[in-house]
Design an enzyme around this catalytic site. Structure first.
Site, PDB file in Angstrom:
ATOM      1  N   GLU A 231      30.937  40.206  37.618  1.00  0.00           N
ATOM      2  CA  GLU A 231      30.491  41.295  36.732  1.00  0.00           C
ATOM      3  C   GLU A 231      29.069  40.963  36.261  1.00  0.00           C
ATOM      4  O   GLU A 231      28.254  41.832  36.029  1.00  0.00           O
ATOM      5  CB  GLU A 231      31.452  41.395  35.535  1.00  0.00           C
ATOM      6  CG  GLU A 231      31.235  42.605  34.654  1.00  0.00           C
ATOM      7  CD  GLU A 231      32.083  42.575  33.398  1.00  0.00           C
ATOM      8  OE1 GLU A 231      32.835  41.611  33.185  1.00  0.00           O
ATOM      9  OE2 GLU A 231      31.952  43.533  32.604  1.00  0.00           O
TER      10      GLU A 231
ATOM     11  N   ARG B 130      38.576  28.763  33.620  1.00  0.00           N
ATOM     12  CA  ARG B 130      39.618  29.222  32.673  1.00  0.00           C
ATOM     13  C   ARG B 130      40.947  29.497  33.374  1.00  0.00           C
ATOM     14  O   ARG B 130      41.990  29.537  32.721  1.00  0.00           O
ATOM     15  CB  ARG B 130      39.120  30.439  31.881  1.00  0.00           C
ATOM     16  CG  ARG B 130      38.046  30.052  30.856  1.00  0.00           C
ATOM     17  CD  ARG B 130      37.570  31.243  30.055  1.00  0.00           C
ATOM     18  NE  ARG B 130      36.946  32.258  30.868  1.00  0.00           N
ATOM     19  CZ  ARG B 130      35.666  32.233  31.267  1.00  0.00           C
ATOM     20  NH1 ARG B 130      34.883  31.244  30.918  1.00  0.00           N
ATOM     21  NH2 ARG B 130      35.184  33.194  32.016  1.00  0.00           N
TER      22      ARG B 130
HETATM   23  P1  AMP Z   1      35.412  39.354  38.399  1.00  0.00           P
HETATM   24  O1  AMP Z   1      35.128  38.519  39.602  1.00  0.00           O
HETATM   25  O2  AMP Z   1      34.368  40.385  38.154  1.00  0.00           O
HETATM   26  O3  AMP Z   1      36.817  39.916  38.415  1.00  0.00           O
HETATM   27  O4  AMP Z   1      35.284  38.387  37.142  1.00  0.00           O
HETATM   28  C1  AMP Z   1      36.314  37.576  36.773  1.00  0.00           C
HETATM   29  C2  AMP Z   1      35.849  36.209  36.403  1.00  0.00           C
HETATM   30  O5  AMP Z   1      34.728  36.248  35.527  1.00  0.00           O
HETATM   31  C3  AMP Z   1      36.943  35.486  35.638  1.00  0.00           C
HETATM   32  O6  AMP Z   1      36.907  34.112  35.996  1.00  0.00           O
HETATM   33  C4  AMP Z   1      36.604  35.700  34.202  1.00  0.00           C
HETATM   34  O7  AMP Z   1      36.896  34.557  33.459  1.00  0.00           O
HETATM   35  C5  AMP Z   1      35.104  36.005  34.189  1.00  0.00           C
HETATM   36  N1  AMP Z   1      34.779  37.228  33.444  1.00  0.00           N
HETATM   37  C6  AMP Z   1      34.243  38.358  33.964  1.00  0.00           C
HETATM   38  N2  AMP Z   1      34.047  39.290  33.030  1.00  0.00           N
HETATM   39  C7  AMP Z   1      34.488  38.756  31.882  1.00  0.00           C
HETATM   40  C8  AMP Z   1      34.587  39.249  30.538  1.00  0.00           C
HETATM   41  N3  AMP Z   1      34.170  40.481  30.208  1.00  0.00           N
HETATM   42  N4  AMP Z   1      35.118  38.423  29.608  1.00  0.00           N
HETATM   43  C9  AMP Z   1      35.538  37.189  29.949  1.00  0.00           C
HETATM   44  N5  AMP Z   1      35.474  36.667  31.173  1.00  0.00           N
HETATM   45  C10 AMP Z   1      34.954  37.438  32.147  1.00  0.00           C
END
Ligand code: AMP
Length: 175
Positions: free
Chosen positions: A98, A61
């Site tokens: 996450e 994305r």
């Molecule tokens: P992080 O590495 O935990 O910051 O997660 C970010 C990545 O995971 C990004 O590429 C987001 O598109 C996706 N992502 C994580 N949590 C979500 C969420 N609650 N909604 C949408 N995309 C998420």
């Protein structure tokens, strides 16, 4: 205000991709061409104080607005991809999400040493993904110029973890 528009249009999907996660679905934004253009302009606007030589977008994305942002700024775009997708020689880094874990890869000649690289993704959650991206950028001798997101989930405190690399952290909509 662009933050209000983004919050109105982004769709919350409960328990995706696993129970307990509220997924912020940005696909409704993509149907609104006027809003897409406004988002690119607003992302660029936030960067007026920093020097950006390259925009690096994170699969998948981060590609949607990352390339448009690079084009708007008149700088190169570099895709950072999941393991096994890039055809040429790569460097890689593994990280926790996450939900789950993943490996990020980049072509070894993606950046010139010393280039200021802006990392773009659709959403900041824990920061694990962009930290992996930051380590790859530094491995190649380039510099993290800052971070640009459409959405930041501030309650997960990802922003604090990014200070190690750059104080420049921008998002259009925060929760
Ligand atoms: P992080 O590495 O935990 O910051 O997660 C970010 C990545 O995971 C990004 O590429 C987001 O598109 C996706 N992502 C994580 N949590 C979500 C969420 N609650 N909604 C949408 N995309 C998420």
């Amino acid at each position: 205000m662009i933050e209000t528009k983004i919050k109105q249009i982004v769709r919350d999907v409960n328990d995706f991709p696993k129970p307990g996660i509220v997924f912020k679905d940005i696909t409704p934004i993509l149907k609104d061409a006027v809003l897409c253009n406004a988002i690119v302009a607003a992302l660029a606007d936030q960067l007026s104080e920093i020097k950006v030589d390259v925009v690096a977008g994170i699969e998948s994305r981060g590609f949607l607005f990352g390339l448009s942002l690079a084009n708007y700024l008149g700088v190169p775009f570099v895709p950072m991809r999941k393991a096994g997708k890039l055809p040429y020689k790569t460097v890689q880094h593994s990280y926790d999400l996450e939900y789950g874990s993943a490996t990020l890869e980049i072509h070894e000649d993606a950046f010139l040493p010393g280039q200021n690289v802006l990392i773009h993704d659709d959403l900041l959650a824990t920061g694990g993904t962009v930290i992996a991206a930051s380590r790859l950028i530094e491995k190649l001798g380039a510099v993290v110029a800052g971070y640009s997101f459409i959405i930041a989930l501030d309650f997960l405190n990802g922003r604090d973890r990014l200070l190690e690399f750059s104080p420049n952290n921008y998002a259009l909509a925060s929760y």
